[in-house]
Design a protein around this motif. Structure first.
Motif, PDB file in Angstrom:
ATOM      1  N   TRP A  75      -2.392   6.456  -1.524  1.00  0.00           N
ATOM      2  CA  TRP A  75      -3.632   5.683  -1.728  1.00  0.00           C
ATOM      3  C   TRP A  75      -4.512   5.780  -0.481  1.00  0.00           C
ATOM      4  O   TRP A  75      -5.703   6.095  -0.564  1.00  0.00           O
ATOM      5  N   GLY A 107     -15.230  -4.023   1.158  1.00  0.00           N
ATOM      6  CA  GLY A 107     -15.240  -2.562   1.305  1.00  0.00           C
ATOM      7  C   GLY A 107     -16.131  -1.853   0.314  1.00  0.00           C
ATOM      8  O   GLY A 107     -16.879  -0.941   0.672  1.00  0.00           O
ATOM      9  N   LYS A 108     -16.051  -2.275  -0.925  1.00  0.00           N
ATOM     10  CA  LYS A 108     -16.818  -1.596  -1.986  1.00  0.00           C
ATOM     11  C   LYS A 108     -18.327  -1.670  -1.713  1.00  0.00           C
ATOM     12  O   LYS A 108     -19.043  -0.674  -1.836  1.00  0.00           O
ATOM     13  N   ASN A 168     -10.632   4.474  11.873  1.00  0.00           N
ATOM     14  CA  ASN A 168     -11.968   4.042  12.305  1.00  0.00           C
ATOM     15  C   ASN A 168     -11.840   3.265  13.610  1.00  0.00           C
ATOM     16  O   ASN A 168     -11.369   2.132  13.617  1.00  0.00           O
ATOM     17  N   ARG A 216     -14.646  10.093   2.469  1.00  0.00           N
ATOM     18  CA  ARG A 216     -15.552  10.267   1.324  1.00  0.00           C
ATOM     19  C   ARG A 216     -17.012  10.048   1.739  1.00  0.00           C
ATOM     20  O   ARG A 216     -17.916  10.694   1.195  1.00  0.00           O
ATOM     21  N   ILE A 217     -17.256   9.142   2.690  1.00  0.00           N
ATOM     22  CA  ILE A 217     -18.630   8.923   3.178  1.00  0.00           C
ATOM     23  C   ILE A 217     -19.082  10.155   3.976  1.00  0.00           C
ATOM     24  O   ILE A 217     -20.220  10.622   3.848  1.00  0.00           O
ATOM     25  N   GLN A 222     -13.986  -7.579   5.375  1.00  0.00           N
ATOM     26  CA  GLN A 222     -14.866  -6.529   4.851  1.00  0.00           C
ATOM     27  C   GLN A 222     -14.819  -6.484   3.328  1.00  0.00           C
ATOM     28  O   GLN A 222     -13.733  -6.425   2.737  1.00  0.00           O
ATOM     29  N   HIS A 258     -19.829   9.283  12.042  1.00  0.00           N
ATOM     30  CA  HIS A 258     -18.928   8.145  12.245  1.00  0.00           C
ATOM     31  C   HIS A 258     -17.745   8.280  11.289  1.00  0.00           C
ATOM     32  O   HIS A 258     -17.910   8.651  10.122  1.00  0.00           O
ATOM     33  N   VAL A 269     -19.842  -2.295   1.231  1.00  0.00           N
ATOM     34  CA  VAL A 269     -20.169  -1.545   2.449  1.00  0.00           C
ATOM     35  C   VAL A 269     -20.187  -0.050   2.134  1.00  0.00           C
ATOM     36  O   VAL A 269     -21.079   0.679   2.584  1.00  0.00           O
ATOM     37  N   THR A 315       0.855  -1.180   0.000  1.00  0.00           N
ATOM     38  CA  THR A 315       0.000   0.000   0.000  1.00  0.00           C
ATOM     39  C   THR A 315       0.894   1.234   0.000  1.00  0.00           C
ATOM     40  O   THR A 315       2.121   1.099  -0.003  1.00  0.00           O
ATOM     41  N   ARG A 353      -4.485  -5.807   3.479  1.00  0.00           N
ATOM     42  CA  ARG A 353      -4.486  -4.358   3.239  1.00  0.00           C
ATOM     43  C   ARG A 353      -5.902  -3.780   3.103  1.00  0.00           C
ATOM     44  O   ARG A 353      -6.095  -2.566   3.173  1.00  0.00           O
ATOM     45  N   ALA A 357     -15.482   6.525   9.255  1.00  0.00           N
ATOM     46  CA  ALA A 357     -15.099   5.284   8.553  1.00  0.00           C
ATOM     47  C   ALA A 357     -14.325   5.607   7.294  1.00  0.00           C
ATOM     48  O   ALA A 357     -13.415   4.863   6.913  1.00  0.00           O
ATOM     49  N   ASN A 358     -14.718   6.686   6.646  1.00  0.00           N
ATOM     50  CA  ASN A 358     -14.079   7.053   5.384  1.00  0.00           C
ATOM     51  C   ASN A 358     -14.440   8.521   5.107  1.00  0.00           C
ATOM     52  O   ASN A 358     -15.620   8.885   5.143  1.00  0.00           O
ATOM     53  N   CYS A 398     -20.239  -0.394  14.219  1.00  0.00           N
ATOM     54  CA  CYS A 398     -19.906   1.036  14.188  1.00  0.00           C
ATOM     55  C   CYS A 398     -21.069   1.935  14.597  1.00  0.00           C
ATOM     56  O   CYS A 398     -20.880   3.140  14.779  1.00  0.00           O
ATOM     57  N   ARG A 422      -8.095   7.753  -0.558  1.00  0.00           N
ATOM     58  CA  ARG A 422      -9.292   6.890  -0.528  1.00  0.00           C
ATOM     59  C   ARG A 422     -10.038   6.917   0.798  1.00  0.00           C
ATOM     60  O   ARG A 422     -11.218   6.561   0.844  1.00  0.00           O
TER      61      ARG A 422
HETATM   62  O1  UT7 Z   1     -17.220   1.550   9.721  1.00  0.00           O
HETATM   63  C1  UT7 Z   1     -17.975   0.453   9.260  1.00  0.00           C
HETATM   64  C2  UT7 Z   1     -18.374   0.615   7.869  1.00  0.00           C
HETATM   65  N1  UT7 Z   1     -17.238   0.560   6.981  1.00  0.00           N
HETATM   66  C3  UT7 Z   1     -17.116   1.437   6.009  1.00  0.00           C
HETATM   67  O2  UT7 Z   1     -17.907   2.340   5.923  1.00  0.00           O
HETATM   68  C4  UT7 Z   1     -15.989   1.246   5.022  1.00  0.00           C
HETATM   69  C5  UT7 Z   1     -16.520   1.366   3.626  1.00  0.00           C
HETATM   70  N2  UT7 Z   1     -15.536   1.095   2.580  1.00  0.00           N
HETATM   71  C6  UT7 Z   1     -14.472   1.884   2.329  1.00  0.00           C
HETATM   72  O3  UT7 Z   1     -14.202   2.817   3.048  1.00  0.00           O
HETATM   73  C7  UT7 Z   1     -13.687   1.639   1.066  1.00  0.00           C
HETATM   74  O4  UT7 Z   1     -14.356   0.695   0.273  1.00  0.00           O
HETATM   75  C8  UT7 Z   1     -12.230   1.154   1.303  1.00  0.00           C
HETATM   76  C9  UT7 Z   1     -11.401   2.269   1.887  1.00  0.00           C
HETATM   77  C10 UT7 Z   1     -12.230  -0.035   2.238  1.00  0.00           C
HETATM   78  C11 UT7 Z   1     -11.604   0.751  -0.023  1.00  0.00           C
HETATM   79  O5  UT7 Z   1     -11.651   1.841  -0.938  1.00  0.00           O
HETATM   80  P1  UT7 Z   1     -12.234   1.643  -2.405  1.00  0.00           P
HETATM   81  O6  UT7 Z   1     -12.126   2.949  -3.074  1.00  0.00           O
HETATM   82  O7  UT7 Z   1     -13.609   1.041  -2.292  1.00  0.00           O
HETATM   83  O8  UT7 Z   1     -11.211   0.635  -3.039  1.00  0.00           O
HETATM   84  P2  UT7 Z   1     -11.478  -0.759  -3.751  1.00  0.00           P
HETATM   85  O9  UT7 Z   1     -11.685  -1.827  -2.743  1.00  0.00           O
HETATM   86  O10 UT7 Z   1     -12.528  -0.568  -4.813  1.00  0.00           O
HETATM   87  O11 UT7 Z   1     -10.094  -0.981  -4.475  1.00  0.00           O
HETATM   88  C12 UT7 Z   1      -9.633  -0.129  -5.540  1.00  0.00           C
HETATM   89  C13 UT7 Z   1      -8.249  -0.579  -5.973  1.00  0.00           C
HETATM   90  C14 UT7 Z   1      -8.161  -2.067  -6.240  1.00  0.00           C
HETATM   91  O12 UT7 Z   1      -7.225  -2.251  -7.284  1.00  0.00           O
HETATM   92  P3  UT7 Z   1      -7.737  -2.509  -8.788  1.00  0.00           P
HETATM   93  O13 UT7 Z   1      -8.566  -3.735  -8.737  1.00  0.00           O
HETATM   94  O14 UT7 Z   1      -8.516  -1.275  -9.165  1.00  0.00           O
HETATM   95  O15 UT7 Z   1      -6.447  -2.659  -9.538  1.00  0.00           O
HETATM   96  C15 UT7 Z   1      -7.610  -2.645  -4.956  1.00  0.00           C
HETATM   97  O16 UT7 Z   1      -6.905  -3.849  -5.150  1.00  0.00           O
HETATM   98  O17 UT7 Z   1      -7.299  -0.321  -4.918  1.00  0.00           O
HETATM   99  C16 UT7 Z   1      -6.657  -1.533  -4.519  1.00  0.00           C
HETATM  100  N3  UT7 Z   1      -6.462  -1.507  -3.079  1.00  0.00           N
HETATM  101  C17 UT7 Z   1      -5.396  -0.936  -2.501  1.00  0.00           C
HETATM  102  N4  UT7 Z   1      -4.304  -0.330  -3.012  1.00  0.00           N
HETATM  103  C18 UT7 Z   1      -3.388   0.163  -2.138  1.00  0.00           C
HETATM  104  C19 UT7 Z   1      -7.288  -1.970  -2.118  1.00  0.00           C
HETATM  105  N5  UT7 Z   1      -6.765  -1.719  -0.904  1.00  0.00           N
HETATM  106  C20 UT7 Z   1      -5.595  -1.077  -1.119  1.00  0.00           C
HETATM  107  C21 UT7 Z   1      -4.602  -0.554  -0.253  1.00  0.00           C
HETATM  108  N6  UT7 Z   1      -3.533   0.063  -0.809  1.00  0.00           N
HETATM  109  N7  UT7 Z   1      -4.702  -0.627   1.091  1.00  0.00           N
END
Ligand code: UT7
Length: 331
Positions: free
Chosen positions: A35, A221-222, A286, A261-262, A219, A256, A224, A31, A155, A258-259, A116, A39
């Motif tokens: 990023w 993530g996407k 978080n 962007r949310i 999780q 809360h 959620v 990571t 990650r 968590a992110n 959460c 994100r």
């Molecule tokens: O509190 C309880 C509730 N929880 C939440 O509200 C969390 C909700 N989810 C999120 O906040 C986000 O989905 C995350 C932060 C967990 C992930 O962000 P995302 O923008 O949804 O990323 P993604 O899972 O769609 O991944 C995008 C890309 C992927 O690569 P490709 O397939 O586009 O090549 C992942 O493999 O980023 C990659 N990726 C990472 N890269 C660097 C995923 N995790 C990482 C990382 N570092 N840690």
């Protein structure tokens, strides 16, 4: 006699000393700081490193901070609620141990679990006890040692979560301050997307579950994220609408953490400027049940009596909701 409302009258907090930065995570998983920051908004998080210590270690310290600031006798506390997804032990309530350690010897106590949203739902529970007229001091603590259930080789989760605890005191108010309205929701469809598979009654701990890393948080993530964005913004907008609150009427959004962007999406749906949005995700990540009281602790000096606060949270289960509360004191 005027109606009794449940007001927040004190805040306390505790976070561990150890700081886990994005740079450190770069050496642990694939990571990078850019990023994670773009994100999620997170730069660092706290991790409890004390050997053999669990969530109560932080809950006790947050409660003691509140008791010292407010200068109350813990014997006056009627009820101690601990919202947590990471109790010290299964079966034995973390709240019972916490209450005894802080000297709340006349209180009864129990844990609440709604991931959460645990603290938000706990605010609703605490308020009902106060509004009943039977209880005068309810201590609500949100505490989680997320590092105890995180796989630091994954990650998708290890960059997000951190450890911490916050506490608030609810007392009766006859000036109309405190909790005004709430809109709380849940949907069991969500448990597929955010969960810990093993260690519960469906899949008790075994050598197999340990080998398969099923005692760590999973999780999607996407998925959620999609539910969180629309639902957290939706309930916050709903609570404004049914209380006739315009964006000018709202002094603070307490969301809360968590992110980022949310949070931004929720603020935008409410029509709020960024300077009305409490945020500390950059330094704590978080912390699950602790995000809301940690925000109140950070922003306490800026809050004024009569300020309109809108709380909003979304979490595992799924669980989510919004609370409208009038701040009761100047610090
Ligand atoms: O509190 C309880 C509730 N929880 C939440 O509200 C969390 C909700 N989810 C999120 O906040 C986000 O989905 C995350 C932060 C967990 C992930 O962000 P995302 O923008 O949804 O990323 P993604 O899972 O769609 O991944 C995008 C890309 C992927 O690569 P490709 O397939 O586009 O090549 C992942 O493999 O980023 C990659 N990726 C990472 N890269 C660097 C995923 N995790 C990482 C990382 N570092 N840690």
């Amino acid at each position: 006699m005027s109606k009794i409302t449940a007001a927040i009258t004190a805040v306390g907090a505790y976070v561990p000393d150890f700081v886990l930065t994005n740079k450190m995570l770069e050496t642990m998983v694939e990571t990078n700081d850019e990023w994670i920051t773009s994100r999620t908004g997170i730069k660092e998080r706290r991790i409890l490193k004390e050997e053999g210590q669990g969530t109560s270690y932080m809950a006790i310290r947050a409660a003691r901070d509140l008791i010292a600031k407010k200068n109350i006798d813990p014997k006056e506390i009627d009820l101690v609620l601990v919202a947590t997804a990471t109790p010290d032990l299964l079966v034995a309530a973390t709240a019972a141990y916490t209450a005894s350690e802080i000297g709340a010897v006349n209180a009864f106590s129990y844990d609440l679990q709604a991931a959460c949203s645990g603290f938000l739902f706990g605010m609703s529970t605490a308020a009902r006890y106060i509004e009943s007229g039977r209880y005068k001091k309810v201590l609500l603590i949100g505490a989680d040692k997320m590092s105890s259930i995180i796989d630091y080789a994954d990650r998708a989760t290890c960059i997000i979560f951190g450890d911490g605890a916050g506490a608030i005191l609810f007392e009766p108010n006859e000036e109309g301050m405190g909790l005004q309205d709430e809109f709380l929701r849940s949907d069991g469809i969500g448990r597929e997307f955010l969960k810990m598979d093993a260690g519960g009654s469906i899949l008790p701990a075994s050598q197999e579950t340990v080998k398969n890393k099923q005692h760590y948080v999973y999780q999607d993530g996407k998925s959620v994220f999609k539910f969180a964005v629309s639902n957290m913004a939706g309930v916050a907008a709903k609570i404004m609408e049914r209380n006739n609150l315009s964006h000018d009427d709202v002094n603070w959004l307490v969301p809360h953490q968590a992110n980022k962007r949310i949070i931004d999406a929720t603020a935008s749906r409410m029509g709020l400027d960024p300077d009305k949005v409490m945020i500390n995700i950059q330094k704590y990540g978080n912390t699950t049940s602790a995000t809301l009281p940690l925000l109140l602790d950070d922003y306490e000096s800026q809050l004024k009596k009569g300020d309109n606060l809108v709380f909003a949270a979304f979490g595992g289960g799924f669980t989510w909701g919004s609370i409208y509360l009038k701040w009761a004191y100047n610090s």
